[in-house]
Design an enzyme around this catalytic site. Sequence first.
Site, PDB file in Angstrom:
ATOM      1  CG  ASP A  31      26.322  -3.379 -34.225  1.00 11.14           C
ATOM      2  OD1 ASP A  31      26.013  -3.889 -33.129  1.00 11.14           O
ATOM      3  OD2 ASP A  31      25.917  -2.267 -34.621  1.00 11.14           O
ATOM      4  CE  LYS A 113      -9.367  -2.014 -25.640  1.00  9.92           C
ATOM      5  NZ  LYS A 113      -9.031  -2.014 -27.061  1.00  9.92           N
ATOM      6  CD  GLU A 171      -3.205  -4.995 -29.222  1.00  9.81           C
ATOM      7  OE1 GLU A 171      -3.507  -6.082 -28.688  1.00  9.81           O
ATOM      8  OE2 GLU A 171      -4.010  -4.316 -29.882  1.00  9.81           O
ATOM      9  CE1 TYR A 223      -3.639  -8.973 -24.669  1.00 12.45           C
ATOM     10  CE2 TYR A 223      -2.402  -7.002 -25.284  1.00 12.45           C
ATOM     11  CZ  TYR A 223      -3.339  -7.967 -25.583  1.00 12.45           C
ATOM     12  OH  TYR A 223      -3.982  -7.932 -26.787  1.00 12.45           O
ATOM     13  CB  CYS A 404      -4.292  13.220 -63.745  1.00 17.46           C
ATOM     14  SG  CYS A 404      -3.317  14.379 -62.762  1.00 17.46           S
ATOM     15  CB  CYS A 422      -1.125  11.102 -62.620  1.00 17.66           C
ATOM     16  SG  CYS A 422      -0.762  11.996 -64.148  1.00 17.66           S
ATOM     17  CB  CYS A 428       1.438  15.475 -64.272  1.00 14.62           C
ATOM     18  SG  CYS A 428       0.188  15.688 -63.013  1.00 14.62           S
TER      19      CYS A 428
HETATM   20  S1  IVH Z   1      -6.765  -8.450 -22.630  1.00 18.00           S
HETATM   21  C1  IVH Z   1     -10.471 -11.305 -22.979  1.00 18.00           C
HETATM   22  N1  IVH Z   1      -5.120  -6.459 -22.355  1.00 18.00           N
HETATM   23  O1  IVH Z   1      -8.022  -5.016 -26.853  1.00 18.00           O
HETATM   24  C2  IVH Z   1      -9.723 -10.051 -23.157  1.00 18.00           C
HETATM   25  N2  IVH Z   1      -6.329  -6.644 -24.395  1.00 18.00           N
HETATM   26  O2  IVH Z   1     -10.994  -5.406 -26.849  1.00 18.00           O
HETATM   27  C3  IVH Z   1      -8.362 -10.279 -23.618  1.00 18.00           C
HETATM   28  N3  IVH Z   1      -5.797  -4.905 -26.032  1.00 18.00           N
HETATM   29  O3  IVH Z   1      -8.227  -7.918 -28.809  1.00 18.00           O
HETATM   30  C4  IVH Z   1      -7.643  -9.049 -23.977  1.00 18.00           C
HETATM   31  N4  IVH Z   1      -4.317  -3.840 -24.803  1.00 18.00           N
HETATM   32  O4  IVH Z   1      -6.129  -6.528 -29.006  1.00 18.00           O
HETATM   33  C5  IVH Z   1      -5.994  -7.067 -23.165  1.00 18.00           C
HETATM   34  N5  IVH Z   1      -3.602  -4.732 -21.994  1.00 18.00           N
HETATM   35  C6  IVH Z   1      -4.473  -5.351 -22.779  1.00 18.00           C
HETATM   36  C7  IVH Z   1      -4.769  -4.883 -24.075  1.00 18.00           C
HETATM   37  C8  IVH Z   1      -5.717  -5.559 -24.853  1.00 18.00           C
HETATM   38  C9  IVH Z   1      -4.929  -3.886 -25.979  1.00 18.00           C
HETATM   39  C10 IVH Z   1      -6.673  -5.194 -27.182  1.00 18.00           C
HETATM   40  C11 IVH Z   1      -6.561  -6.609 -27.682  1.00 18.00           C
HETATM   41  C12 IVH Z   1      -7.932  -7.198 -27.639  1.00 18.00           C
HETATM   42  C13 IVH Z   1      -8.793  -5.980 -27.523  1.00 18.00           C
HETATM   43  C14 IVH Z   1     -10.010  -6.357 -26.702  1.00 18.00           C
END
Ligand code: IVH
Length: 681
Positions: A31, A113, A171, A223, A404, A422, A428
């Site tokens: 580091d 997701k 994401e 993704y 408050c 507050c 207080c």
């Molecule tokens: S694909 C046309 N893959 O879900 C679709 N979306 O409802 C493109 N999300 O705005 C999105 N995980 O923020 C995709 N593995 C994943 C995802 C993902 C989360 C979110 C993303 C998107 C929303 C769509």
Amino acid sequence: MNPQARIKELTDLLNHYNYQYYQNSVSEVDDFTFDRMLEELTTLEQQYPADRRPDSPTQRVGGTISKEFPTVYHRFPMLSLGNTYSEADLIEFDNRVRKGLNGDTYEYICELKFDGVALSVTYEDGVLVRGVTRGDGVRGDDITPNIKTIRTLPLRVKADGLPPVFEVRGEGFLPLAEFERINKEREDIGEPLLANPRNAASGTFKMQDSAVVAQRRLDCFLYSFLSEPEVFQTHEESLNVLKSWGFNVSPTWRKCGTIEEVMAYIAEWDTRRFELPLGTDGIVIKVNRYDQQRELGFTAKSPRWAIAYKYKALAASTTLDGIQYQVGRTGAVTPVALLKPVLLAGTVVKRASLHNSNEIQRLGVMLHDTVFIEKGGEIIPKITSVDVSKRTALCEEIIYPTECPACNTRLYRREGEAHFYCPNEKYCPPQQQARFEHFIQRRAMNIESLGEGKIELLIDKGLVQSPADFYELTSEKLLGLEKTYEDLESGKKRVVSFRQKTVENILNAIERSKAQPFANVLFALGIRYVGLTTAEKLVDFFGSIDALAAAPLESLTSAPEVGPRIAQSVVEWFSDTDNRVYIERLRLAGLHMEAERKIVEREGSALEGKTVLYTGTFANFSREELEAKIAANGGKLLSGVSKKLNYLIVGESPGPSKVNKATQLNVPMISEEEFMRLIAG
Ligand code: IVH
């Protein structure tokens, strides 16, 4: 080497180390060396700003202040996904796909997701040029400086056959561990807690100061890959290539040949998803082949080739009976929903966090409304929505207090903050109580035997008005005190009483607390923004409460990691006469008010009265060993180069800023050998 070439060399080397560290978990340098190279690059970039490369690793630590984020159009709109909660819907989706593809065979890619913030990041000639939020799907905010702080996101991609322009989507999120770390720190300094990781991530991505963003270690799972013309045949290929180019692709995706395999994936991740570093609320199923995706096309809002299956959240509905406004240690007011008790995931829920007045507005909730509550990743359930169909004439608008709830002082809101405060800090009651609790916690004075309602009793009986009063308690004052309380959480009655044994424990713990080191005492004082880490830094720098109390603003900000906000708060705290009296009382009680001197075995006096600083690495000493050697020979270590410095010891690959400054100020520079000769007499 000329500066331009050195800038290039350092940029490439540091990017390589970052890549090895974040993508392959390999540390090729320590580091210290890394920080020094980064420091050198920062200095060079300041001198030659035109030569700073867009992929410079100095961007990771931020430094850009954006007054407003420009709005930019997405090259391809960022669509959302159709949602479903049932297996029957999935089978229908699968039937639609089969029909749409006229009997052609197809495969799916299943992914989790992720519950974060959708981001789009564009690369030109392999260099990250732009990072944008989803916005309304058509246009988003250009938050490039903040995006660049994501350490797992390559600033430059080096690979053969890169399309000249491409976009990746994914994401952005705040890892759960990071969310907890930030909240722990906020709790320490009495700041209101961040509501949940998703909101925290979205708030962080929109912060104006990218240096603050960099301190919150955001991350991102990619993704999607987009380019024109398309270069891959399948989504699977995109994911594999993204990974090989150094992008952070979650390894949780799987190729499934049938909808049954998709169901198995769903079942498996229903429980395993809690092992991941972020919240997830379902899975996304995508047709693998791009030509088939094109064939299936889009509806107005979402693709026909993909669908989201959402896991059912552990939810329940109940009524909102009331709101309690809690006042924290620094006066921040937090509304808490009082609910008609309801069973949720095996526990009876009576309260839910409402965070702040904005949240009440966002939900549009009224008193006596029927509300849905859910248990997410957090322990405290949250209200997710209002069942408006059940609203009756008996429902009342929630009027946020202007005073408050505990002491009736008028509340105020600071510019840009969500919480009301507050201002009656000293008197207080809940603020007082929280200050006592802060004082006794383990990392402060460690008098935890005073917890669980005992402080309340002492306050009620008028025995303590300030934590300094703890040190004047005697067994005569305590023995036999008793009071019955109703526990808000359980509704049960609780008796707090001071018997012989309890009193002994308390008095012993108070006595032992006098041995707590000065840094813990300083933290215990509860100065706003001074957490334990900051207290330790202040103690290292100033050494004693008297030096700290006397320090002007400029001297405070010159201490390591102390910014203007902390400095201002310290100055204000010490300018208050009551606080000065408080310190004197604690000092009289015998608390440590200065750092313990490290016991130094003296070897010689060659450096007696001399100030010393070092830079670089050394063949014969680690940093600690060198510092010990300096002290053992009577030298005093300084934290920066100034005219007062007697020697700068220059080792291997020294920091250029220190050497430059020492040259300018004519400070003598000596090598490691010269230093050794000096102390050998
Ligand atoms: S694909 C046309 N893959 O879900 C679709 N979306 O409802 C493109 N999300 O705005 C999105 N995980 O923020 C995709 N593995 C994943 C995802 C993902 C989360 C979110 C993303 C998107 C929303 C769509």
